[in-house]
Motif scaffolding. Structure first.
Motif, PDB file in Angstrom:
ATOM      1  N   MET A   1      62.233  -9.699  33.025  1.00  0.00           N
ATOM      2  CA  MET A   1      61.638 -11.006  31.941  1.00  0.00           C
ATOM      3  C   MET A   1      63.297 -11.679  33.358  1.00  0.00           C
ATOM      4  SD  MET A   1      63.526 -11.419  28.530  1.00  0.00           S
ATOM      5  CE  MET A   1      63.404 -13.487  28.687  1.00  0.00           C
ATOM      6  N   GLY A   2      63.743 -10.434  34.381  1.00  0.00           N
ATOM      7  CA  GLY A   2      64.844 -11.611  35.399  1.00  0.00           C
ATOM      8  C   GLY A   2      65.056 -11.171  36.126  1.00  0.00           C
ATOM      9  N   ARG A   3      65.827 -10.982  37.539  1.00  0.00           N
ATOM     10  CA  ARG A   3      66.126 -10.236  38.390  1.00  0.00           C
ATOM     11  C   ARG A   3      67.175  -8.673  38.251  1.00  0.00           C
ATOM     12  NH1 ARG A   3      67.570 -14.484  42.637  1.00  0.00           N
ATOM     13  NH2 ARG A   3      68.237 -15.363  40.334  1.00  0.00           N
ATOM     14  N   LEU A   4      68.015  -8.622  36.281  1.00  0.00           N
ATOM     15  CA  LEU A   4      68.747  -8.175  36.240  1.00  0.00           C
ATOM     16  C   LEU A   4      68.849  -7.629  35.108  1.00  0.00           C
ATOM     17  CD1 LEU A   4      71.359 -10.161  36.350  1.00  0.00           C
ATOM     18  CD2 LEU A   4      70.858  -8.516  38.427  1.00  0.00           C
ATOM     19  N   ASN A   5      68.299  -6.106  35.056  1.00  0.00           N
ATOM     20  CA  ASN A   5      67.665  -5.349  34.016  1.00  0.00           C
ATOM     21  C   ASN A   5      69.155  -5.536  32.941  1.00  0.00           C
ATOM     22  OD1 ASN A   5      70.328  -3.310  34.022  1.00  0.00           O
ATOM     23  ND2 ASN A   5      69.377  -2.018  35.152  1.00  0.00           N
ATOM     24  N   ARG A   6      69.403  -5.119  32.333  1.00  0.00           N
ATOM     25  CA  ARG A   6      70.530  -5.547  30.404  1.00  0.00           C
ATOM     26  C   ARG A   6      71.396  -5.078  30.951  1.00  0.00           C
ATOM     27  NH1 ARG A   6      68.037  -6.620  24.880  1.00  0.00           N
ATOM     28  NH2 ARG A   6      66.342  -7.686  24.847  1.00  0.00           N
ATOM     29  N   ASP A   7      72.011  -3.592  31.380  1.00  0.00           N
ATOM     30  CA  ASP A   7      73.534  -3.798  31.985  1.00  0.00           C
ATOM     31  C   ASP A   7      73.710  -4.182  33.211  1.00  0.00           C
ATOM     32  OD1 ASP A   7      75.026  -1.298  31.487  1.00  0.00           O
ATOM     33  OD2 ASP A   7      74.205  -0.626  33.842  1.00  0.00           O
ATOM     34  N   GLU A   8      73.171  -4.327  34.316  1.00  0.00           N
ATOM     35  CA  GLU A   8      73.661  -5.724  35.283  1.00  0.00           C
ATOM     36  C   GLU A   8      74.858  -6.907  34.465  1.00  0.00           C
ATOM     37  OE1 GLU A   8      71.029  -3.783  38.793  1.00  0.00           O
ATOM     38  OE2 GLU A   8      69.818  -5.205  37.715  1.00  0.00           O
ATOM     39  N   ALA A   9      73.568  -7.671  33.683  1.00  0.00           N
ATOM     40  CA  ALA A   9      73.252  -8.902  33.054  1.00  0.00           C
ATOM     41  C   ALA A   9      75.001  -8.129  32.626  1.00  0.00           C
ATOM     42  CB  ALA A   9      72.436  -9.120  32.423  1.00  0.00           C
ATOM     43  N   ASP A  10      74.966  -7.544  31.233  1.00  0.00           N
ATOM     44  CA  ASP A  10      76.283  -7.118  30.674  1.00  0.00           C
ATOM     45  C   ASP A  10      77.281  -6.726  31.329  1.00  0.00           C
ATOM     46  OD1 ASP A  10      77.465  -6.766  28.619  1.00  0.00           O
ATOM     47  OD2 ASP A  10      78.455  -4.967  29.691  1.00  0.00           O
TER      48      ASP A  10
END
Length: 68
Positions: A1-10
């Motif tokens: 979806m975006g530039r960050l994976n879920r772990d990075e976004a969290d």
């Protein structure tokens, strides 16, 4: 979806949610709290508690709120 994976976004959101002394406007706080925990597992199935469709719904809601 975006530039960050879920772990990075969290981890990025957690940094700001946990930071003392910052007063967020309602929209920013709402968005940060959606991202914080975005990588939570749904259980043993290996999926996420918040699936991609739910994340897309949050993004649409964010865009709607920003336009107000």
């Amino acid at each position: 979806m975006g530039r960050l994976n879920r772990d990075e976004a969290d981890r990025w959101a957690a940094r700001w949610v946990m930071e003392d002394g910052i007063v967020w406007d309602d929209l920013s706080w709402w968005a940060l709290n959606r991202l914080y925990g975005i990588d939570l597992p749904a259980g043993e199935s290996g999926g996420y508690l918040h699936d991609d469709e739910q994340v897309r719904t949050w993004l649409a809601e964010l865009r709607k709120r920003r336009a107000m």
